[in-house]
Design a protein around this motif. Structure first.
Motif, PDB file in Angstrom:
ATOM      1  N   ALA A 165      25.371  65.774  49.460  1.00  0.00           N
ATOM      2  CA  ALA A 165      24.735  65.805  48.140  1.00  0.00           C
ATOM      3  C   ALA A 165      25.180  64.611  47.303  1.00  0.00           C
ATOM      4  O   ALA A 165      24.368  63.991  46.608  1.00  0.00           O
ATOM      5  CB  ALA A 165      25.068  67.117  47.434  1.00  0.00           C
ATOM      6  N   LEU A 166      26.457  64.266  47.379  1.00  0.00           N
ATOM      7  CA  LEU A 166      26.961  63.121  46.614  1.00  0.00           C
ATOM      8  C   LEU A 166      26.354  61.800  47.095  1.00  0.00           C
ATOM      9  O   LEU A 166      26.229  60.859  46.308  1.00  0.00           O
ATOM     10  CB  LEU A 166      28.481  63.055  46.688  1.00  0.00           C
ATOM     11  CG  LEU A 166      29.227  64.085  45.856  1.00  0.00           C
ATOM     12  CD1 LEU A 166      30.725  63.981  46.106  1.00  0.00           C
ATOM     13  CD2 LEU A 166      28.917  63.925  44.383  1.00  0.00           C
ATOM     14  N   LEU A 170      27.298  55.868  56.226  1.00  0.00           N
ATOM     15  CA  LEU A 170      28.066  55.213  57.287  1.00  0.00           C
ATOM     16  C   LEU A 170      29.563  55.481  57.154  1.00  0.00           C
ATOM     17  O   LEU A 170      30.281  55.544  58.152  1.00  0.00           O
ATOM     18  CB  LEU A 170      27.804  53.704  57.279  1.00  0.00           C
ATOM     19  CG  LEU A 170      26.411  53.258  57.740  1.00  0.00           C
ATOM     20  CD1 LEU A 170      26.249  51.755  57.556  1.00  0.00           C
ATOM     21  CD2 LEU A 170      26.175  53.654  59.187  1.00  0.00           C
ATOM     22  N   ALA A 171      30.040  55.663  55.933  1.00  0.00           N
ATOM     23  CA  ALA A 171      31.456  55.925  55.703  1.00  0.00           C
ATOM     24  C   ALA A 171      31.825  57.398  55.865  1.00  0.00           C
ATOM     25  O   ALA A 171      33.013  57.741  55.890  1.00  0.00           O
ATOM     26  CB  ALA A 171      31.846  55.451  54.308  1.00  0.00           C
ATOM     27  N   ALA A 172      30.842  58.271  55.972  1.00  0.00           N
ATOM     28  CA  ALA A 172      31.100  59.715  56.020  1.00  0.00           C
ATOM     29  C   ALA A 172      32.063  60.136  57.125  1.00  0.00           C
ATOM     30  O   ALA A 172      32.984  60.921  56.862  1.00  0.00           O
ATOM     31  CB  ALA A 172      29.785  60.479  56.142  1.00  0.00           C
ATOM     32  N   ALA A 191      21.741  57.911  42.751  1.00  0.00           N
ATOM     33  CA  ALA A 191      20.685  58.238  41.782  1.00  0.00           C
ATOM     34  C   ALA A 191      21.194  58.085  40.349  1.00  0.00           C
ATOM     35  O   ALA A 191      20.455  57.621  39.471  1.00  0.00           O
ATOM     36  CB  ALA A 191      20.176  59.659  42.016  1.00  0.00           C
ATOM     37  N   ALA A 192      22.438  58.456  40.110  1.00  0.00           N
ATOM     38  CA  ALA A 192      23.008  58.290  38.770  1.00  0.00           C
ATOM     39  C   ALA A 192      23.165  56.803  38.438  1.00  0.00           C
ATOM     40  O   ALA A 192      22.892  56.388  37.302  1.00  0.00           O
ATOM     41  CB  ALA A 192      24.361  58.996  38.683  1.00  0.00           C
ATOM     42  N   LEU A 193      23.573  56.007  39.404  1.00  0.00           N
ATOM     43  CA  LEU A 193      23.673  54.562  39.192  1.00  0.00           C
ATOM     44  C   LEU A 193      22.291  53.970  38.913  1.00  0.00           C
ATOM     45  O   LEU A 193      22.122  53.128  38.024  1.00  0.00           O
ATOM     46  CB  LEU A 193      24.319  53.905  40.415  1.00  0.00           C
ATOM     47  CG  LEU A 193      24.670  52.435  40.302  1.00  0.00           C
ATOM     48  CD1 LEU A 193      25.717  52.220  39.209  1.00  0.00           C
ATOM     49  CD2 LEU A 193      25.201  51.931  41.630  1.00  0.00           C
ATOM     50  N   PHE A 194      21.292  54.418  39.654  1.00  0.00           N
ATOM     51  CA  PHE A 194      19.905  53.988  39.458  1.00  0.00           C
ATOM     52  C   PHE A 194      19.423  54.361  38.053  1.00  0.00           C
ATOM     53  O   PHE A 194      18.827  53.542  37.345  1.00  0.00           O
ATOM     54  CB  PHE A 194      19.037  54.641  40.531  1.00  0.00           C
ATOM     55  CG  PHE A 194      17.571  54.386  40.399  1.00  0.00           C
ATOM     56  CD1 PHE A 194      17.025  53.162  40.745  1.00  0.00           C
ATOM     57  CD2 PHE A 194      16.725  55.379  39.953  1.00  0.00           C
ATOM     58  CE1 PHE A 194      15.656  52.933  40.644  1.00  0.00           C
ATOM     59  CE2 PHE A 194      15.364  55.157  39.844  1.00  0.00           C
ATOM     60  CZ  PHE A 194      14.831  53.932  40.192  1.00  0.00           C
ATOM     61  N   GLY A 251      21.029  50.968  49.317  1.00  0.00           N
ATOM     62  CA  GLY A 251      22.205  50.389  49.970  1.00  0.00           C
ATOM     63  C   GLY A 251      23.441  51.247  49.824  1.00  0.00           C
ATOM     64  O   GLY A 251      24.197  51.443  50.782  1.00  0.00           O
ATOM     65  N   LEU A 252      23.653  51.793  48.636  1.00  0.00           N
ATOM     66  CA  LEU A 252      24.812  52.653  48.420  1.00  0.00           C
ATOM     67  C   LEU A 252      24.698  53.951  49.221  1.00  0.00           C
ATOM     68  O   LEU A 252      25.693  54.429  49.776  1.00  0.00           O
ATOM     69  CB  LEU A 252      24.979  52.951  46.930  1.00  0.00           C
ATOM     70  CG  LEU A 252      26.203  53.774  46.536  1.00  0.00           C
ATOM     71  CD1 LEU A 252      27.490  53.110  47.000  1.00  0.00           C
ATOM     72  CD2 LEU A 252      26.223  53.984  45.027  1.00  0.00           C
ATOM     73  N   THR A 253      23.494  54.505  49.301  1.00  0.00           N
ATOM     74  CA  THR A 253      23.299  55.720  50.102  1.00  0.00           C
ATOM     75  C   THR A 253      23.611  55.457  51.572  1.00  0.00           C
ATOM     76  O   THR A 253      24.326  56.240  52.212  1.00  0.00           O
ATOM     77  CB  THR A 253      21.852  56.239  49.954  1.00  0.00           C
ATOM     78  OG1 THR A 253      21.605  56.531  48.581  1.00  0.00           O
ATOM     79  CG2 THR A 253      21.630  57.487  50.782  1.00  0.00           C
ATOM     80  N   VAL A 254      23.107  54.364  52.108  1.00  0.00           N
ATOM     81  CA  VAL A 254      23.369  54.016  53.512  1.00  0.00           C
ATOM     82  C   VAL A 254      24.862  53.779  53.727  1.00  0.00           C
ATOM     83  O   VAL A 254      25.446  54.250  54.717  1.00  0.00           O
ATOM     84  CB  VAL A 254      22.531  52.791  53.936  1.00  0.00           C
ATOM     85  CG1 VAL A 254      22.976  52.256  55.282  1.00  0.00           C
ATOM     86  CG2 VAL A 254      21.059  53.155  53.971  1.00  0.00           C
TER      87      VAL A 254
END
Length: 158
Positions: free
Chosen positions: A71-72, A117-119, A78-81, A110-113
């Motif tokens: 979810a984060l 990837l860091a998950a 989305a909050a940054l957007f 980019g931040l979502t991807v």
């Protein structure tokens, strides 16, 4: 190139009349703008609901952390957007608004991807199904907000 004229060209008249300030205020009262911050808030609430549901179904805290992280991965970008779109720079003129929209959308993607990837490194004992459930449900809030605008902005008949 030949241009085809409408059949009743002689009866066409220009009847465009701009709206008055009162008409614009009345129109905005019945069709308010959808706030991006309300959508982000709804995403956060649904993310918590998914995490709670995952906890009831699995009983594992690792799955709950995975769902919250999923979810984060939607809420933080989305909050940054939303912050980027509501800044002063984005409202200077139309060109800046369009450029800002595309720029912040690229940052969001980019931040979502990057978060996805860091998950595996950030979440111990990552549960992919739980993370994807949190990700997908919070992403679908955009469609819910568009489809059910009255839920986000109920119109009070006066």
């Amino acid at each position: 190139m030949t241009r085809i004229q409408p059949e009743d060209q002689e009866n066409v008249q220009e009847t465009f009349e701009p709206l008055t300030a009162e008409q614009v205020a009345e129109l905005r009262k019945h069709q308010p703008l959808l706030s991006v911050w309300r959508v982000v808030g709804a995403q956060a609430v649904l993310g918590l609901l998914v995490a709670t549901l995952v906890w009831f179904v699995s009983g594992r805290m690792a799955a709950v952390y995975s769902a919250v992280y999923g979810a984060l991965a939607v809420i933080v970008p989305a909050a940054l957007f939303a912050r980027g779109l509501t800044s002063r720079v984005a409202s200077v003129n139309v060109g800046a608004a369009v450029f800002g929209f595309f720029l912040w959308e690229m940052v969001k993607i980019g931040l979502t991807v990057a978060m996805l990837l860091a998950a595996p490194r950030l979440v111990n004992d990552l549960s992919w199904p739980a993370m994807l459930a949190g990700l997908v449900v919070t992403m679908k809030v955009y469609w819910v907000a568009l489809g059910f605008r009255k839920v986000f902005y109920p119109v009070n008949p006066t």
